[in-house]
Design a protein around this motif. Structure first.
Motif, mmCIF file in Angstrom:
data_model
loop_
_atom_site.group_PDB
_atom_site.id
_atom_site.type_symbol
_atom_site.label_atom_id
_atom_site.label_comp_id
_atom_site.label_asym_id
_atom_site.label_seq_id
_atom_site.Cartn_x
_atom_site.Cartn_y
_atom_site.Cartn_z
ATOM 1 N N ASP A 213 -48.078 0.649 19.647
ATOM 2 C CA ASP A 213 -48.205 1.278 20.995
ATOM 3 C C ASP A 213 -49.156 -0.136 21.904
ATOM 4 O O ASP A 213 -50.454 0.206 21.551
ATOM 5 C CB ASP A 213 -49.032 2.492 20.891
ATOM 6 C CG ASP A 213 -49.146 3.087 22.601
ATOM 7 O OD1 ASP A 213 -48.490 2.395 23.482
ATOM 8 O OD2 ASP A 213 -49.805 4.127 22.678
ATOM 9 N N LYS A 217 -50.738 2.220 26.085
ATOM 10 C CA LYS A 217 -50.043 2.569 27.222
ATOM 11 C C LYS A 217 -49.035 3.854 27.106
ATOM 12 O O LYS A 217 -48.974 4.554 27.984
ATOM 13 C CB LYS A 217 -49.025 1.470 27.752
ATOM 14 C CG LYS A 217 -50.020 0.153 28.438
ATOM 15 C CD LYS A 217 -49.126 -1.001 28.908
ATOM 16 C CE LYS A 217 -50.024 -2.118 29.677
ATOM 17 N NZ LYS A 217 -49.225 -3.045 29.644
ATOM 18 N N PHE A 218 -48.346 3.884 25.936
ATOM 19 C CA PHE A 218 -47.583 4.951 25.630
ATOM 20 C C PHE A 218 -48.346 6.235 25.760
ATOM 21 O O PHE A 218 -48.024 7.262 26.003
ATOM 22 C CB PHE A 218 -46.784 4.709 24.480
ATOM 23 C CG PHE A 218 -45.478 5.377 24.463
ATOM 24 C CD1 PHE A 218 -44.562 5.547 25.447
ATOM 25 C CD2 PHE A 218 -45.418 6.316 23.495
ATOM 26 C CE1 PHE A 218 -43.137 6.195 25.343
ATOM 27 C CE2 PHE A 218 -44.173 7.156 23.300
ATOM 28 C CZ PHE A 218 -43.076 6.996 24.162
ATOM 29 N N ALA A 219 -49.449 6.152 24.747
ATOM 30 C CA ALA A 219 -50.153 7.450 24.433
ATOM 31 C C ALA A 219 -50.951 7.992 25.734
ATOM 32 O O ALA A 219 -50.995 9.088 25.912
ATOM 33 C CB ALA A 219 -51.312 6.949 23.360
ATOM 34 N N LEU A 221 -49.801 8.320 28.507
ATOM 35 C CA LEU A 221 -48.813 9.080 29.283
ATOM 36 C C LEU A 221 -48.625 10.543 28.653
ATOM 37 O O LEU A 221 -47.845 11.329 29.254
ATOM 38 C CB LEU A 221 -47.398 8.522 29.271
ATOM 39 C CG LEU A 221 -47.384 7.056 29.771
ATOM 40 C CD1 LEU A 221 -45.813 6.560 29.595
ATOM 41 C CD2 LEU A 221 -47.619 7.064 31.186
ATOM 42 N N GLY A 222 -49.029 10.734 27.458
ATOM 43 C CA GLY A 222 -48.970 11.819 26.730
ATOM 44 C C GLY A 222 -49.953 13.127 26.842
ATOM 45 O O GLY A 222 -51.176 12.743 27.243
ATOM 46 N N ALA A 262 -44.282 10.438 23.511
ATOM 47 C CA ALA A 262 -45.622 10.105 24.307
ATOM 48 C C ALA A 262 -46.636 11.024 23.843
ATOM 49 O O ALA A 262 -48.012 10.767 23.726
ATOM 50 C CB ALA A 262 -45.390 10.071 25.732
ATOM 51 N N ASP A 263 -46.183 12.381 23.562
ATOM 52 C CA ASP A 263 -47.416 13.434 22.934
ATOM 53 C C ASP A 263 -47.672 13.297 21.868
ATOM 54 O O ASP A 263 -49.032 13.109 21.333
ATOM 55 C CB ASP A 263 -46.776 14.724 23.306
ATOM 56 C CG ASP A 263 -46.570 15.257 24.631
ATOM 57 O OD1 ASP A 263 -46.816 14.590 25.523
ATOM 58 O OD2 ASP A 263 -45.923 16.210 24.863
ATOM 59 N N ALA A 266 -49.978 10.171 21.843
ATOM 60 C CA ALA A 266 -51.308 10.731 22.337
ATOM 61 C C ALA A 266 -52.002 11.519 21.089
ATOM 62 O O ALA A 266 -53.421 11.086 21.072
ATOM 63 C CB ALA A 266 -51.166 11.536 23.578
ATOM 64 N N THR A 301 -56.490 3.151 25.354
ATOM 65 C CA THR A 301 -56.464 4.532 25.223
ATOM 66 C C THR A 301 -57.404 5.096 24.305
ATOM 67 O O THR A 301 -58.049 5.988 24.341
ATOM 68 C CB THR A 301 -55.010 5.281 25.161
ATOM 69 O OG1 THR A 301 -54.362 4.668 26.281
ATOM 70 C CG2 THR A 301 -55.093 6.748 25.182
#
Length: 366
Positions: A213, A217-219, A221-222, A262-263, A266, A301
């Motif tokens: 990731d 950036k992807f995490a 969003l979650g 994304a969840d 995260a 993140t």
């Protein structure tokens, strides 16, 4: 006597080979040299993933059944190519380097069985690069009853001692597995804390066909599943005092269930930081500053989530101190090779649980 040492590191995240040059006497670092990187190709990464699966059945440290022999040849070749490229890029010759520290690729870590396996053929590498190679750093520690990990604390201490700041300082390395080095005056404590990037990288590969990731950036969003993290932290490992260590796959059985990608990203990112923060009550004093290195230091993140979990302490990426975050583990194995050449300890009772300070490593000459 100062040595020019080249360190090589291939971590549990299976991304590639880091190369870094330092000038050191095994006690302090006189100068940092250039660093380099040789990524594993997709086919090599797939081969290593297969090797990790087969290694689960190993009972002998030097056994290389089936795909493990092929993987060891690939690892050795990749490291030889990494060194050759580094020398070319920096206009150096083999005789300019006194010693190479070759960690190899960990495929199994079972210290409770006095077994740790790093694939990579030290003698073959020494012949290929025409430089003496020190390898098999962890075996002596594990055979003596130590955890065999983490092995970088003595280098973290050398770096931290160059800072003018009040302790306790914790250096966190977030690779495939996360580990910490606690430094407070003469007190040096270390342990693995839990998953680093391994669970997250595997999840990204499985769900998004991405190796990792990028920057978190992807995490970002979650939504984090805090109850899942709370349940995961109930595993006995997290309550154990240091020293303690892990295998990359020790938490592979933890399943997120049917979650949005994304969840999931995260939650796994937050799990890494929660596991790091979980070690705070197990330390002699609450750390005043946290310095993050390894691949996780580039995950913004992950850094944000760690800040949220460690209270008033500062959290900073190693790069902000002028340390080369991506090169620290490779530098460390150059440093450890210099220490090993001089018979200095590589591990201590409070870093790996070994009964007495232990040196280690095996030298292969071209």
């Amino acid at each position: 006597m100062m040595l020019t040492a080249l360190g090589l590191m291939s971590g549990t995240s299976l991304d590639g080979v880091d190369v870094a040059l330092i000038e050191t006497d095994g006690k302090q670092v006189k100068a940092f040299g250039p660093s380099g990187y040789r990524a594993y190709h997709p086919a090599e990464r797939n081969l290593l993933r297969q090797a990790l699966g087969e290694a689960v059945h190993l009972t002998q440290r030097d056994a290389r059944p089936g795909i493990l022999a092929e993987a060891e040849r690939a690892v050795t070749q990749a490291h030889a190519e990494a060194v050759a490229s580094f020398l070319t890029q920096n206009r150096m010759r083999p005789e300019d380097i006194d010693i190479v520290g070759f960690h190899g690729q960990t495929v199994l870590h079972r210290p409770e069985k006095r077994l740790t396996v790093q694939i990579g053929d030290g003698p073959a590498l020494a012949r290929a690069i025409h430089i003496p190679v020190m390898y098999d750093f962890r075996a002596a520690d594990v055979e003596a009853g130590g955890q065999g990990a983490p092995f970088v604390p003595v280098y973290h201490r050398a770096l931290a001692n160059s800072l003018d700041r009040e302790g306790p300082i914790v250096v966190v390395n977030i690779g495939g597995v996360s580990n910490i080095t606690y430094i407070d005056g003469d007190t040096l404590i270390a342990c693995d804390t839990g998953p680093g990037n391994a669970l997250l990288d595997d999840f990204m590969y499985r769900t998004m066909n991405q190796a990792f990731d990028a920057e978190g950036k992807f995490a970002a969003l979650g939504k984090v599943d805090e109850p899942w993290i709370a349940r995961a932290l109930e595993l006995p490992f997290f309550a154990l005092p240091p020293p303690k260590s892990l295998d990359r796959n020790d938490f592979a059985s933890l399943k997120l269930g049917d979650v949005a990608p994304a969840d999931g990203a995260a939650t796994l990112t937050a799990f890494t930081t929660a596991a790091i923060a979980r070690v705070i009550p197990l330390l002699p004093r609450r750390p005043r500053s946290w310095i993050v290195c390894g691949g996780g230091a580039r995950n913004l993140t992950m850094l944000r989530m760690l800040r949220e979990r460690v209270g008033s302490a500062t959290v900073e990426a190693a790069e902000t101190l002028g340390w080369a975050s991506d090169a620290i583990e490779a530098q460390a194995f150059g440093f450890l090779a210099a220490r090993g050449l001089k018979g200095l300890p590589l591990s201590y009772p409070a870093t790996t649980g070994v009964p007495m300070p232990m040196t280690g490593g095996v030298i292969a000459r071209p």
